[in-house]
Design a protein around this motif. Sequence first.
Motif, short mmCIF file in Angstrom:
data_model
loop_
_atom_site.label_atom_id
_atom_site.label_comp_id
_atom_site.label_asym_id
_atom_site.label_seq_id
_atom_site.Cartn_x
_atom_site.Cartn_y
_atom_site.Cartn_z
N VAL A 284 -2.85 5.90 3.56
CA VAL A 284 -2.67 5.74 2.25
C VAL A 284 -4.00 6.02 1.46
O VAL A 284 -4.00 6.66 0.50
CB VAL A 284 -2.65 4.09 1.89
N HIS B 63 -1.32 3.39 -8.52
CA HIS B 63 -2.46 3.15 -7.72
C HIS B 63 -2.98 1.71 -7.54
O HIS B 63 -3.40 1.06 -6.84
CB HIS B 63 -3.48 3.96 -8.06
N THR C 28 -4.04 8.76 -1.27
CA THR C 28 -4.64 8.52 -2.55
C THR C 28 -5.34 9.40 -3.15
O THR C 28 -5.54 10.09 -4.24
CB THR C 28 -5.76 7.30 -2.44
N MET D 129 0.64 -1.20 0.10
CA MET D 129 0.04 0.09 0.17
C MET D 129 0.68 1.09 0.00
O MET D 129 0.61 1.97 -0.83
CB MET D 129 -0.95 -0.01 1.19
N LEU D 130 1.99 1.43 0.77
CA LEU D 130 2.65 2.35 1.32
C LEU D 130 3.66 2.80 -0.19
O LEU D 130 3.54 3.86 -0.53
CB LEU D 130 3.49 2.28 2.39
N VAL E 230 1.46 4.06 -3.21
CA VAL E 230 0.77 5.40 -3.18
C VAL E 230 1.93 6.45 -2.95
O VAL E 230 1.79 7.47 -3.62
CB VAL E 230 -0.20 5.56 -1.83
N SER F 127 -1.01 0.09 -4.95
CA SER F 127 -1.45 0.53 -3.49
C SER F 127 -2.76 -0.20 -3.35
O SER F 127 -2.79 -0.65 -2.15
CB SER F 127 -1.40 2.09 -3.23
N TYR G 57 -4.53 -3.35 -0.09
CA TYR G 57 -5.79 -3.71 0.61
C TYR G 57 -6.27 -4.90 0.31
O TYR G 57 -6.77 -5.58 1.38
CB TYR G 57 -6.74 -2.57 0.28
N ILE H 9 -1.60 2.32 8.34
CA ILE H 9 -1.02 2.59 6.94
C ILE H 9 -2.27 2.86 6.26
O ILE H 9 -2.03 3.53 5.14
CB ILE H 9 -0.12 1.47 6.68
#
Lengths: 115, 505
Positions: free
Chosen positions: B414, B303, B418, B283-284, B287, B306, B310, B410
């Motif tokens: 994120v 994206h 975003t 994720m980190l 992004v 990232s 999830y 996080i």
Amino acid sequence: MEPLLAVAIGILFAAAIYMMLRRSIVKLVIGLMLLSNAANLLIFVSAGLTRGGPPLVPQGLDAPPAAVADPLPQALVLTAIVIAFGVLSFAVVLVRRAWEIVRADDLDRMRDTDT
Amino acid sequence: MNLQLALPILIPLLAGAVSLLFWRSRLMQRMIAVAGTGLLLVASVWLLASVSRGGILVLQVGNWPAPFGISLVADLLGAIMVVLTGIIGFAVALYSLATTGRGHEAYGYFPLMHLLLAGVAGAFLTGDIFNLYVWFEVMLVASFALLILGSEKAQMEGAIKYVTLNLLSSVIFLVAVGLLYGMVGTLNMADIARRLASLEDTGMVDVLAMMFMVAFGIKAAAFPLFFWLPASYHTPPVAVSALFAGLLTKVGVYALFRVFTLIFHHSPGYTHEILLWGAGLTMLSGVLGAAAQFEFRRILSFHIVSQIGYMILGLALFTPLAILGGVFYIAHHILVKTNLFLVSGIVHRLQGSYRLKRLGGLYRSHPWLAVLFLIPALSLAGMPPLSGFFAKFIVIRAGIEAEAYGVTAIALLVGLLTLYSMIKIWSEVFWKTAPDGDEADAQAAVGQRELWLMSLPAVGLALCTLLIGLNAGPLYALAEASAGELLAPERYIEAVLGPRGEGGP
């Protein structure tokens, strides 16, 4: 037989990774070839090598009379070889086209799409 | 026979074959593309309807009983994914009517697209791990060829990275399948799961689990293994980008979900801890990469990375709510991400660039396009009442309930970042004044009919997003039932192998 093949597979993998870590895209393709051959050989050996007849059942019997070789790894390897062959021929054409267009064999000079 | 299970694979294969026969006829290929993907959508919805009514469907191909032949299995997760494949396939087929050049079509754009869809649908429906590899390869070979259609310099450079890393991941996958076969002597996923449960040698199982994680992690573009994605996804024609962005990485995520809920769920603490870290870092890094970019499609590509985090987070937490959130997130993300790429294509067509510096003023000239961008963009960032809000909300709530506070923090951060990069696109592309005065000329060059054809799929996908956002109940219920199935793999095993655990139905 199996330890020997295991060592051979290990050498193939090592050589493949060494080639893929070079900067030239031609060597990259050679690395990919070695890699897929190593994987195919590994599947072939994975279930153990047995000496046996073909897995055919004679007429009138329910099971094969003697010990048979496991046919499945061979079928898997056959499929994997065909797929690897197709993909590799694509990779060879790709490398040729890439050389024609980019005019570089050096991966370090293919940085346009990097961040 | 459950022929409807085979339809989502057969239809695109057949459509691809037929459009190959019409190699020289552009019109026929286009008609087959729309009809074929439309039929795929209908068949997949039918499949989902039967699965949600009657439980897991199984088709033993060629009537070979389960552990010996190849089984096609549709549980709810598989069926949901196939429906999404149908939606994306149909939308992209319509979109390509307006955007695909004559040159691309002459080199087999549409047959390759059908083949790609067949590979994706096959990967979602197969119940055999070697067969999964084969469908992966079908999909990959089609995607390789689609990626280099047009032969531009950037495409070649992107393709070399894409091809190499995906081949590497295929080889790791293949080796893992071979070793797994050597250990348990079967390839049927349900049978593997059953036999692994009674195996003592857990060290080797962990090694195999890691190999599968690496192989699918590369395909899903998870944390340390994602660099091929932003290097290649912005290079092909935009319809291809949209198709890739929606479907390809999600096949990797699906495979992770399948393998780590069905086969390797016996010692979840170890593997799922690694998945958890991977999810947070994915994720980190995704992004942050997006925040640093100034090219429309490149931001969107980062994206994807990232958002994959999830989904993997949902799998890693491994509670019913988290899995639910993961499934919900996949469904929402596929629709939204494809839509964003479609909109970026419309922007490119209107102003001739993907670079944010060269774009501008579109809000004044095309306010509807701005709205069309805002719906998926805000949904991606997780604004209520759009679909992304519920997806993020469920995953984050699952994180808090599982007391994984670090990763949850996080995830929240994120979401904020975003939003930042979506606002960056919005202000650069739509809000600021256009950099030079030739806006009117560019506008004149785009035909009305073309613009309609390009907007129609984007509008449709935006409506889907709105629909999920305003009426999240049905998808929530589906995802909940699917999470229930994934967490009780006995049902899957029983459906495939029969109640006695051996032999077919």
